[in-house]
Design a protein around this motif. Structure first.
Motif, PDB file in Angstrom:
ATOM      1  N   GLY A 242      11.983 -14.003   5.276  1.00  0.00           N
ATOM      2  CA  GLY A 242      11.814 -13.790   6.708  1.00  0.00           C
ATOM      3  C   GLY A 242      13.083 -13.368   7.433  1.00  0.00           C
ATOM      4  N   VAL A 243      14.137 -13.083   6.678  1.00  0.00           N
ATOM      5  CA  VAL A 243      15.388 -12.624   7.297  1.00  0.00           C
ATOM      6  C   VAL A 243      15.590 -11.178   6.864  1.00  0.00           C
ATOM      7  N   SER A 244      15.900 -10.296   7.825  1.00  0.00           N
ATOM      8  CA  SER A 244      16.141  -8.906   7.447  1.00  0.00           C
ATOM      9  C   SER A 244      17.650  -8.660   7.421  1.00  0.00           C
ATOM     10  N   MET A 245      18.066  -7.569   6.767  1.00  0.00           N
ATOM     11  CA  MET A 245      19.481  -7.244   6.638  1.00  0.00           C
ATOM     12  C   MET A 245      20.150  -7.130   8.017  1.00  0.00           C
ATOM     13  N   ASP A 246      19.391  -6.665   9.036  1.00  0.00           N
ATOM     14  CA  ASP A 246      19.959  -6.522  10.386  1.00  0.00           C
ATOM     15  C   ASP A 246      20.361  -7.867  10.973  1.00  0.00           C
ATOM     16  N   ASN A 247      19.721  -8.923  10.499  1.00  0.00           N
ATOM     17  CA  ASN A 247      20.013 -10.248  11.044  1.00  0.00           C
ATOM     18  C   ASN A 247      20.898 -11.062  10.112  1.00  0.00           C
ATOM     19  N   LEU A 248      21.649 -10.352   9.275  1.00  0.00           N
ATOM     20  CA  LEU A 248      22.442 -11.033   8.265  1.00  0.00           C
ATOM     21  C   LEU A 248      23.854 -10.478   8.260  1.00  0.00           C
TER      22      LEU A 248
ATOM     23  N   LYS B   2      25.898 -15.602   7.225  1.00  0.00           N
ATOM     24  CA  LYS B   2      25.546 -15.964   8.589  1.00  0.00           C
ATOM     25  C   LYS B   2      24.319 -15.155   8.978  1.00  0.00           C
ATOM     26  N   GLY B   3      23.406 -15.760   9.658  1.00  0.00           N
ATOM     27  CA  GLY B   3      22.235 -14.995  10.041  1.00  0.00           C
ATOM     28  C   GLY B   3      21.300 -15.755  10.937  1.00  0.00           C
ATOM     29  N   GLU B   4      20.154 -15.131  11.146  1.00  0.00           N
ATOM     30  CA  GLU B   4      19.164 -15.756  12.005  1.00  0.00           C
ATOM     31  C   GLU B   4      17.764 -15.430  11.513  1.00  0.00           C
ATOM     32  N   ARG B   5      16.908 -16.429  11.557  1.00  0.00           N
ATOM     33  CA  ARG B   5      15.511 -16.177  11.242  1.00  0.00           C
ATOM     34  C   ARG B   5      14.727 -16.293  12.537  1.00  0.00           C
ATOM     35  N   LYS B   6      14.039 -15.198  12.839  1.00  0.00           N
ATOM     36  CA  LYS B   6      13.292 -15.146  14.093  1.00  0.00           C
ATOM     37  C   LYS B   6      11.930 -15.820  13.910  1.00  0.00           C
ATOM     38  N   PRO B   7      11.453 -16.451  14.964  1.00  0.00           N
ATOM     39  CA  PRO B   7      10.117 -17.046  14.862  1.00  0.00           C
ATOM     40  C   PRO B   7       9.055 -15.955  14.756  1.00  0.00           C
ATOM     41  N   THR B   8       7.974 -16.237  14.072  1.00  0.00           N
ATOM     42  CA  THR B   8       6.889 -15.266  13.953  1.00  0.00           C
ATOM     43  C   THR B   8       5.609 -15.862  14.509  1.00  0.00           C
ATOM     44  N   GLY B   9       4.635 -14.986  14.701  1.00  0.00           N
ATOM     45  CA  GLY B   9       3.339 -15.434  15.196  1.00  0.00           C
ATOM     46  C   GLY B   9       3.303 -15.464  16.707  1.00  0.00           C
TER      47      GLY B   9
ATOM     48  N   ALA C  89      26.056  -6.423  -1.414  1.00  0.00           N
ATOM     49  CA  ALA C  89      24.967  -7.361  -1.125  1.00  0.00           C
ATOM     50  C   ALA C  89      23.636  -6.628  -1.153  1.00  0.00           C
ATOM     51  N   ARG C  90      22.623  -7.284  -1.676  1.00  0.00           N
ATOM     52  CA  ARG C  90      21.306  -6.687  -1.788  1.00  0.00           C
ATOM     53  C   ARG C  90      20.289  -7.738  -1.335  1.00  0.00           C
ATOM     54  N   LEU C  91      19.325  -7.299  -0.541  1.00  0.00           N
ATOM     55  CA  LEU C  91      18.282  -8.211  -0.087  1.00  0.00           C
ATOM     56  C   LEU C  91      16.951  -7.637  -0.538  1.00  0.00           C
ATOM     57  N   GLU C  92      16.306  -8.338  -1.442  1.00  0.00           N
ATOM     58  CA  GLU C  92      15.079  -7.813  -2.015  1.00  0.00           C
ATOM     59  C   GLU C  92      14.028  -8.910  -2.090  1.00  0.00           C
ATOM     60  N   ASN C  93      12.885  -8.670  -1.496  1.00  0.00           N
ATOM     61  CA  ASN C  93      11.799  -9.653  -1.454  1.00  0.00           C
ATOM     62  C   ASN C  93      12.274 -11.033  -0.994  1.00  0.00           C
ATOM     63  N   GLY C  94      13.175 -11.034  -0.017  1.00  0.00           N
ATOM     64  CA  GLY C  94      13.644 -12.311   0.529  1.00  0.00           C
ATOM     65  C   GLY C  94      14.703 -13.009  -0.293  1.00  0.00           C
ATOM     66  N   VAL C  95      15.221 -12.335  -1.322  1.00  0.00           N
ATOM     67  CA  VAL C  95      16.287 -12.931  -2.127  1.00  0.00           C
ATOM     68  C   VAL C  95      17.567 -12.129  -1.912  1.00  0.00           C
ATOM     69  N   LEU C  96      18.598 -12.819  -1.452  1.00  0.00           N
ATOM     70  CA  LEU C  96      19.889 -12.171  -1.223  1.00  0.00           C
ATOM     71  C   LEU C  96      20.773 -12.361  -2.450  1.00  0.00           C
ATOM     72  N   THR C  97      21.284 -11.244  -2.973  1.00  0.00           N
ATOM     73  CA  THR C  97      22.212 -11.336  -4.102  1.00  0.00           C
ATOM     74  C   THR C  97      23.522 -10.682  -3.701  1.00  0.00           C
ATOM     75  N   ILE C  98      24.603 -11.416  -3.822  1.00  0.00           N
ATOM     76  CA  ILE C  98      25.924 -10.894  -3.491  1.00  0.00           C
ATOM     77  C   ILE C  98      26.721 -10.789  -4.790  1.00  0.00           C
ATOM     78  N   LYS C  99      27.184  -9.563  -5.032  1.00  0.00           N
ATOM     79  CA  LYS C  99      27.932  -9.306  -6.263  1.00  0.00           C
ATOM     80  C   LYS C  99      29.378  -9.022  -5.874  1.00  0.00           C
ATOM     81  N   MET C 100      30.291  -9.840  -6.383  1.00  0.00           N
ATOM     82  CA  MET C 100      31.687  -9.718  -5.997  1.00  0.00           C
ATOM     83  C   MET C 100      32.558  -9.489  -7.227  1.00  0.00           C
ATOM     84  N   ALA C 101      33.394  -8.438  -7.156  1.00  0.00           N
ATOM     85  CA  ALA C 101      34.280  -8.164  -8.290  1.00  0.00           C
ATOM     86  C   ALA C 101      35.381  -9.220  -8.332  1.00  0.00           C
ATOM     87  N   LYS C 102      35.647  -9.714  -9.493  1.00  0.00           N
ATOM     88  CA  LYS C 102      36.681 -10.738  -9.630  1.00  0.00           C
ATOM     89  C   LYS C 102      38.053 -10.156  -9.332  1.00  0.00           C
TER      90      LYS C 102
END
Lengths: 152, 132
Positions: free
Chosen positions: A66-72, A85-92, A125-138
């Motif tokens: 329920g969080v989109s990249m724009d709110n992250l 950091k982000g925000e989840r907006k209420p729905t409905g 960073a990638r956001l796919e189906n509600g899963v955020l994956t952050i890949k950081m080079a060592k």
């Protein structure tokens, strides 16, 4: 006489303090959600994060339905502080009969200390189906170094 | 760091009334349900499900939601694990009469939304009182 091992009481204390901080974050949450109802057990640090590594990268993953990249907003400060950091907006609709409201909404912020130093310029960073994956080079110092044994 | 505290904030198996054939952990998705005059709407947090991996059924007044989650993460161990990964499953009894043919579902940003339109005869009707 030189001591066998240097005793660094402050470093040890610092490490212990950080561990305690993490534990407190986990239990009480650093900021958490501003809850619409008191019934939701969302007191702990949000979002929960899984961290792993391979030879080249450190990965951090969080479920953020329920969080989109724009709110992250994702930032790496220094070499080992990751902020999500982000925000989840209420729905409905407001005008409806609500039977259940288990999904919390509001602003959240989580600061994580990475176990391995990373290069802040190489973060994906990638956001796919509600899963955020952050890949950081060592960071260079954290990458495994192959030591060549020279034959004489 | 240890992984003994995983999963956090993701409840597992809480509402499963029957046992699954396949072993492993199932998670109960957090769900919002609201009702309007026209329909009942379910919104469930089901992150990490591919759209083709949903099994949504409505049978005898029972809505069953199952989202298969493909394994992901490290090939070896986690450095830090705060939640677990597994399928989502939850089942609800739906009271009013539903127009089964018109049920729709969509999946966006890890949230599954299911619309159950009410049958014509189950919708509320306003009765006008006539002056005699």
């Amino acid at each position: 006489m030189t001591p066998l091992m240097r005793w660094e009481p402050f470093q040890e204390l610092q490490r212990e303090m950080r561990r305690l901080q993490r534990e407190m974050d986990r239990i009480f949450g650093r900021w958490g959600f501003e809850l619409p109802t008191a019934a939701l057990p969302f007191a702990a640090a949000y979002p929960p994060v899984n961290v792993w590594e391979d030879e080249e990268f450190v990965y951090a993953e969080a479920e953020l339905p329920g969080v989109s990249m724009d709110n992250l907003e994702i930032t790496v400060t220094g070499t080992n502080q990751l902020t999500i950091k982000g925000e989840r907006k209420p729905t409905g609709p407001e005008k409806a009969e609500w039977h259940r409201r288990e999904r919390a909404f509001g602003a959240f912020e989580r600061i994580l200390e990475l176990p391995v130093p990373v290069d802040p310029a190489k973060v994906e960073a990638r956001l796919e189906n509600g899963v955020l994956t952050i890949k950081m080079a060592k960071g260079a110092e954290a990458r495994p170094r192959k030591i060549v044994v020279k034959a004489e | 760091m240890k992984s003994s505290n995983a999963p956090t904030r993701k409840e597992s198996n809480e509402l499963m009334t029957t046992e699954a054939t396949r072993g492993g952990t199932y998670y109960t998705p957090r769900t919002d349900i609201y009702e309007t005059e026209e329909e009942i709407v379910f919104s469930c947090d089901m992150p990490g499900v591919k759209p083709q991996d949903f099994d949504i059924r409505f049978e005898k007044g029972q809505l069953t939601l199952h989202g298969k989650v493909a394994p992901r993460g490290p090939s070896a161990a986690y450095l830090q694990q705060e939640y677990g990964i597994g399928d989502f499953y939850r089942s609800f009894t739906v009271q009013p009469e539903i127009d089964v043919e018109k049920i729709t579902a969509e999946y966006r940003n890890g949230v599954l939304t299911v619309h159950l339109p009410k049958q014509e005869r189950a919708k509320p009707r306003k009765i006008t009182v006539q002056a005699g």
